[in-house]
Design a protein around this motif. Structure first.
Motif, PDB file in Angstrom:
ATOM      1  N   THR A 146      32.347  -5.404  -8.005  1.00 44.53           N
ATOM      2  CA  THR A 146      33.062  -4.599  -7.024  1.00 44.53           C
ATOM      3  C   THR A 146      34.525  -4.991  -7.149  1.00 44.53           C
ATOM      4  O   THR A 146      34.844  -6.175  -7.093  1.00 44.53           O
ATOM      5  CB  THR A 146      32.553  -4.891  -5.596  1.00 44.53           C
ATOM      6  OG1 THR A 146      31.147  -4.597  -5.561  1.00 44.53           O
ATOM      7  CG2 THR A 146      33.263  -4.036  -4.566  1.00 44.53           C
ATOM      8  N   ARG A 192      24.997  -8.609  -6.831  1.00 39.44           N
ATOM      9  CA  ARG A 192      23.904  -7.701  -6.471  1.00 39.44           C
ATOM     10  C   ARG A 192      22.880  -7.551  -7.594  1.00 39.44           C
ATOM     11  O   ARG A 192      21.692  -7.726  -7.393  1.00 39.44           O
ATOM     12  CB  ARG A 192      24.462  -6.335  -6.108  1.00 39.44           C
ATOM     13  CG  ARG A 192      25.401  -6.407  -4.907  1.00 39.44           C
ATOM     14  CD  ARG A 192      25.426  -5.126  -4.152  1.00 39.44           C
ATOM     15  NE  ARG A 192      26.142  -4.077  -4.855  1.00 39.44           N
ATOM     16  CZ  ARG A 192      26.057  -2.792  -4.525  1.00 39.44           C
ATOM     17  NH1 ARG A 192      25.282  -2.405  -3.534  1.00 39.44           N
ATOM     18  NH2 ARG A 192      26.758  -1.896  -5.175  1.00 39.44           N
ATOM     19  N   ASP A 201      17.268  -7.330 -10.008  1.00 39.36           N
ATOM     20  CA  ASP A 201      17.791  -7.424  -8.651  1.00 39.36           C
ATOM     21  C   ASP A 201      18.013  -8.898  -8.333  1.00 39.36           C
ATOM     22  O   ASP A 201      17.074  -9.695  -8.423  1.00 39.36           O
ATOM     23  CB  ASP A 201      16.783  -6.802  -7.681  1.00 39.36           C
ATOM     24  CG  ASP A 201      17.417  -6.529  -6.323  1.00 39.36           C
ATOM     25  OD1 ASP A 201      18.370  -7.246  -5.947  1.00 39.36           O
ATOM     26  OD2 ASP A 201      16.952  -5.597  -5.649  1.00 39.36           O
ATOM     27  N   ASN A 247      23.536   4.075  -9.464  1.00 38.00           N
ATOM     28  CA  ASN A 247      23.600   4.449  -8.052  1.00 38.00           C
ATOM     29  C   ASN A 247      24.185   3.282  -7.260  1.00 38.00           C
ATOM     30  O   ASN A 247      23.649   2.175  -7.312  1.00 38.00           O
ATOM     31  CB  ASN A 247      22.189   4.802  -7.554  1.00 38.00           C
ATOM     32  CG  ASN A 247      22.189   5.213  -6.098  1.00 38.00           C
ATOM     33  OD1 ASN A 247      22.575   4.440  -5.219  1.00 38.00           O
ATOM     34  ND2 ASN A 247      21.759   6.425  -5.854  1.00 38.00           N
ATOM     35  N   PRO A 248      25.297   3.526  -6.515  1.00 37.57           N
ATOM     36  CA  PRO A 248      25.988   2.401  -5.864  1.00 37.57           C
ATOM     37  C   PRO A 248      25.163   1.713  -4.774  1.00 37.57           C
ATOM     38  O   PRO A 248      25.434   0.555  -4.451  1.00 37.57           O
ATOM     39  CB  PRO A 248      27.249   3.039  -5.281  1.00 37.57           C
ATOM     40  CG  PRO A 248      27.025   4.506  -5.298  1.00 37.57           C
ATOM     41  CD  PRO A 248      25.987   4.805  -6.331  1.00 37.57           C
ATOM     42  N   THR A 249      24.167   2.383  -4.231  1.00 35.43           N
ATOM     43  CA  THR A 249      23.367   1.753  -3.173  1.00 35.43           C
ATOM     44  C   THR A 249      22.098   1.117  -3.724  1.00 35.43           C
ATOM     45  O   THR A 249      21.789  -0.032  -3.417  1.00 35.43           O
ATOM     46  CB  THR A 249      22.942   2.800  -2.102  1.00 35.43           C
ATOM     47  OG1 THR A 249      23.935   3.815  -2.049  1.00 35.43           O
ATOM     48  CG2 THR A 249      22.779   2.166  -0.756  1.00 35.43           C
ATOM     49  N   SER A 250      21.377   1.870  -4.563  1.00 30.99           N
ATOM     50  CA  SER A 250      20.078   1.374  -5.015  1.00 30.99           C
ATOM     51  C   SER A 250      20.147   0.664  -6.361  1.00 30.99           C
ATOM     52  O   SER A 250      19.247  -0.083  -6.710  1.00 30.99           O
ATOM     53  CB  SER A 250      19.099   2.548  -5.135  1.00 30.99           C
ATOM     54  OG  SER A 250      19.529   3.421  -6.170  1.00 30.99           O
TER      55      SER A 250
END
Ligand code: K7E
Ligand code: CUA
Length: 618
Positions: free
Chosen positions: A124, A131, A146, A212-215
């Motif tokens: 980021t 993450r 993950d 995908n920025p969230t998942s």
């Protein structure tokens, strides 16, 4: 790197001579001699103190290292260099039951090995964010781990058109994309064409994998059709150069056969500079042709997407400085590393200051975009960075690391490595703000520096303290094959869970109460809902008829750290490990008649040995 090494060996008489030098450096020395070479006892004590992490204390950094063709990722603590855990990615791993349960078996598909090269931590604003970890492998795949639970969650590919995914998985500064690029060109679309048509019919591919920025879910977004060079490594532009991606390449001769000879003829190969935002826009504007289901941009039809930067012979590493201003290209058959200036690249593109083109891709002029050739030493391979403009370049042929300064191009220090260093990893080294604390050299050879273990020797990784002007070698560690690349992240950026919370378990076959465990049958399908908790696997026996399809769904209802339970079913090649709060399934055919024991494989309590049952096939 084995391959690269062989190319080096025979590339030229000069290189041969250089290699001979390395060979003498590599000769094992007696322990006594070695100790003398390491300096006075007080130096050793000082070094030992620096890497000593007392029992119960924690390392300040994690290092994630590729496991090469083991298909794994190895996790170390830095500076202790202690191996903490292995994360299986492209290969089954019985220790964690990976590749044995239904989900991971499906994720691996038909491929039970993969040659994993370049791990990339998610970012980021150009900082590792803790993450996810992405890693590529040669069979055209890329995986996402993950870091909440250190497990592989997705494997994308093999993607169409792209063959030999080596120049991967480098992420962009906000993890918009991970990248893929081919080491092996082949006809696109895929069809049988003889190698005599290599130069014209075979194509390289660069691919953008959208994240995908969230998942963190990865999807193949676009591909770019490239000349048939071997794309090798990459790095994303950052800050001023954000939006660009750089890939090194060799065999720009478009040669076939004995590449060690035929692909080293030119003095310069290329770094491909890709404007990935322009590629994204071209696709959004409906450009690109669909080949094998993928939108592919042909630079001959869509201009302004990619440019070629000439770079000294067979560049391996291409590394962008923390401020994004410089692109360092390391020609591994040279004695210098070349620094390109991003501003100059942009000016040359604006002014159309081109030398010529390769398949309609403009080639920039070396002299117009180069800032310096830094005489780091022989066989520069990869560069990492520290704060204050410090750069560290690994030298494969010299078997050393050179420290030098961006801007003044002055070489400040050099330390020998034992032996033949490939890549190196600095603490937070690929971010916009490297730490300048620790540097790890990932060496290819280790002989004589450890107890002999036969012909298949471990790789060596060496730890350097880089807090002072002179680099200090402080530790030798030995690792499994084969760490090609690694990244080091501050430990406090990662916050792993230790149990899967019960409320998050949405598995349709989960059972949380022992009285809900049991066996149901529908025609020839048998479903066993099993509960694992200290110290029983419930049910303690179940039956099927020969030929039935059996599904065992096991829920570990523990909510206590470290209380894992296993399910090993003998003679059926079934081995699950279920973490606290997790549900896993395995589906198989009851092929063999008789009585088969199952038992918990993970030591879990004083009554672990009692955790067993019988599967009866009639
Ligand atoms: Cu140098 Cu695959 Cu990056 Cu081997 S790679 S060393
Ligand atoms: Cu459960 Cu051992």
């Amino acid at each position: 790197m084995t391959v690269h090494r062989h190319r080096l060996v025979w590339a030229s008489p000069l290189v041969l001579a250089m290699l001979a030098l390395v060979a003498t450096q590599c000769a094992p020395r007696a322990p006594q001699q070695r100790r003398a070479a390491a300096g006075a006892t007080s130096d050793i004590a000082q070094a030992a103190q620096k890497v000593y992490v007392a029992p119960g204390d924690l390392d300040p950094y994690y290092m994630f290292s590729s496991g090469g063709h083991s298909g794994n990722v190895y996790v170390y603590g830095i500076p202790s260099m202690r191996h903490l855990v292995t994360i299986p990615v492209f290969t089954p791993y019985p220790a964690t039951g990976y590749g044995f349960d239904d989900d991971t078996k499906k994720m691996l598909g038909d491929l039970t090995w993969g040659d994993a090269h370049h791990p990339a931590l998610s970012e980021t604003k150009g900082e590792y964010d803790g993450r996810w970890l992405f890693i590529n492998e040669m069979n055209g795949r890329i995986a996402r781990i993950d870091l909440r639970d250190f497990k592989t969650k997705q494997i994308l590919g093999p993607v169409p058109n792209l063959h030999g995914n080596h120049a991967s998985s480098f992420v962009t500064p906000n993890t918009e994309y991970a990248m893929m690029a081919t080491r092996f060109s082949r006809p696109v679309p895929q069809r049988p064409v003889g190698v005599d048509k290599y130069a014209t019919e075979y194509k390289g591919i660069i691919a953008g994998v959208k994240i995908n920025p969230t998942s963190g879910e990865m999807t193949l977004a676009w591909e770019i059709l490239m000349p048939p060079f071997d794309y090798d490594l990459g790095d994303a532009g950052k800050l001023v150069s954000d939006g660009w991606m750089f890939f090194s390449s060799y065999n720009t001769e478009r040669a076939t056969g004995k590449l060690e000879v035929t692909a080293s003829q030119r003095d310069r190969d290329y770094i491909a500079a890709v404007d990935w935002r322009a590629a994204e826009k071209a696709i959004a504007d409906g450009k690109g042709d669909v080949i094998d289901g993928v939108k592919v941009i042909d630079p001959a039809k869509v201009a302004g997407i990619v440019y070629l930067m000439p770079c000294g012979k067979s560049p391996h590493g291409v590394d962008v400085s923390p401020d994004g201003k410089y692109i360092v290209g390391s020609g591994k058959l040279q004695g210098v590393t070349t620094v390109f200036n991003f501003e100059k690249i942009q000016t040359a593109i604006r002014n159309r200051d081109f030398l010529d083109d390769e398949d309609a891709i403009p080639v920039l002029k070396y002299e117009s975009i180069k800032d310096a050739e830094v005489p780091v030493g022989l066989g520069p391979l990869h560069t990492q960075f520290g704060p204050d403009g410090m750069a560290y370049t690994s030298l494969f042929v010299d078997s050393a690391i050179a420290k030098w300064k961006l801007g003044t191009w002055e070489v400040i220090d050099k330390v020998p490595m034992s032996y033949s260093i490939g890549h190196l990893a600095a603490a937070e080294g690929d971010t916009v703000s490297p730490d300048g604390t620790w540097l790890v050299g990932l060496n290819k050879l280790s002989h004589g520096r450890h107890l002999s273990v036969g012909p298949s020797q471990p790789e060596s990784s060496q730890l350097l303290d880089i807090t002072e002007e002179k680099m200090k070698l402080v530790y030798d560690a030995f690792t499994e094959p084969e760490p090609h690349y690694a990244q080091i992240i501050k430990a406090d950026k990662i916050k792993p869970i230790e149990v899967y919370p019960k409320e998050e378990n949405k598995h349709p076959l989960a059972v949380w109460d022992i009285k809900d465990a049991g066996v149901t049958r529908q025609g020839k399908k048998v479903l066993v809902k099993m509960v694992a908790v200290r110290s029983t696997l419930t049910p303690t026996d179940f039956e099927a008829n020969e030929g039935d399809e059996v599904t065992v769904a096991i829920t570990n209802i523990e909510q206590t750290t470290d209380e894992l339970h296993g399910f090993g079913l003998l003679d059926y090649n079934i081995n699950l490990v279920v973490d606290p709060g997790e549900t896993k399934t395995v589906t198989f055919t009851a092929k063999k008649k008789g009585v088969f024991a199952y038992y918990c494989t993970n030591f879990c309590s004083a009554l672990h040995q009692e955790m067993q049952g019988y599967f009866i096939v009639k």
